[in-house]
Design a protein around this motif. Structure first.
Motif, PDB file in Angstrom:
ATOM      1  N   ASP A 105       0.612  -1.245   0.090  1.00  0.00           N
ATOM      2  CA  ASP A 105       0.738  -0.019  -0.027  1.00  0.00           C
ATOM      3  C   ASP A 105       0.977   1.066  -0.348  1.00  0.00           C
ATOM      4  OD1 ASP A 105      -2.450  -1.624   0.403  1.00  0.00           O
ATOM      5  OD2 ASP A 105      -2.660  -0.957   2.846  1.00  0.00           O
ATOM      6  N   ARG A 106       2.397   1.257   0.296  1.00  0.00           N
ATOM      7  CA  ARG A 106       3.053   2.696   0.630  1.00  0.00           C
ATOM      8  C   ARG A 106       3.966   1.812   0.241  1.00  0.00           C
ATOM      9  NH1 ARG A 106       1.674   1.252   6.342  1.00  0.00           N
ATOM     10  NH2 ARG A 106       3.200   0.122   6.936  1.00  0.00           N
ATOM     11  N   THR A 107       5.135   3.214   0.204  1.00  0.00           N
ATOM     12  CA  THR A 107       7.003   2.715   0.248  1.00  0.00           C
ATOM     13  C   THR A 107       7.227   2.110   1.385  1.00  0.00           C
ATOM     14  OG1 THR A 107       6.815   4.890  -1.522  1.00  0.00           O
ATOM     15  CG2 THR A 107       8.611   3.820  -0.422  1.00  0.00           C
ATOM     16  N   PRO A 108       7.904   0.831   0.470  1.00  0.00           N
ATOM     17  CA  PRO A 108       8.295   0.334   2.755  1.00  0.00           C
ATOM     18  C   PRO A 108       9.010   0.552   3.456  1.00  0.00           C
ATOM     19  CG  PRO A 108       8.233  -1.391   0.272  1.00  0.00           C
ATOM     20  CD  PRO A 108       7.950  -0.076  -0.314  1.00  0.00           C
ATOM     21  N   ASN A 109       9.153   0.983   4.077  1.00  0.00           N
ATOM     22  CA  ASN A 109      10.008   1.674   4.911  1.00  0.00           C
ATOM     23  C   ASN A 109      11.154   0.929   6.027  1.00  0.00           C
ATOM     24  OD1 ASN A 109       8.089   0.944   6.927  1.00  0.00           O
ATOM     25  ND2 ASN A 109       7.654   2.939   7.613  1.00  0.00           N
TER      26      ASN A 109
END
Length: 88
Positions: free
Chosen positions: A50-54
């Motif tokens: 869902d988002r840029t993996p951190n």
């Protein structure tokens, strides 16, 4: 003279229309830790989609992968120690 008779349905249940056997239920119970670990890994991967993996997402995925490997190893060790239906 022609006789009229009713067509009877098959008396025995179809293969897909039966309850699982105790051996099948035991096999499912044996695999549940692996299934739970794989679901946890899938959840971690979906969160990362869902988002840029951190860094937290990466750690969550690594931890879930290690848990899957550990669960598979434990299941494999239990299988070699005790195979249901086979007496030693």
């Amino acid at each position: 003279m022609r006789h009229i008779v009713t067509v009877q349905a098959v008396v025995t249940a179809a293969e897909f229309d039966r309850e699982p056997t105790f051996a099948e239920l035991d096999a499912i119970e044996h695999e549940m830790p692996v299934i739970r670990a794989e679901v946890e890994l899938l959840d971690a991967q979906i969160i990362a989609l869902d988002r840029t993996p951190n860094e937290v997402d990466a750690r969550r995925i690594r931890r879930a992968r290690r848990k899957v490997l550990a669960a598979r190893l434990a299941a494999a060790n239990l299988t070699t120690m005790h195979i249901p239906g086979v007496s030693a």
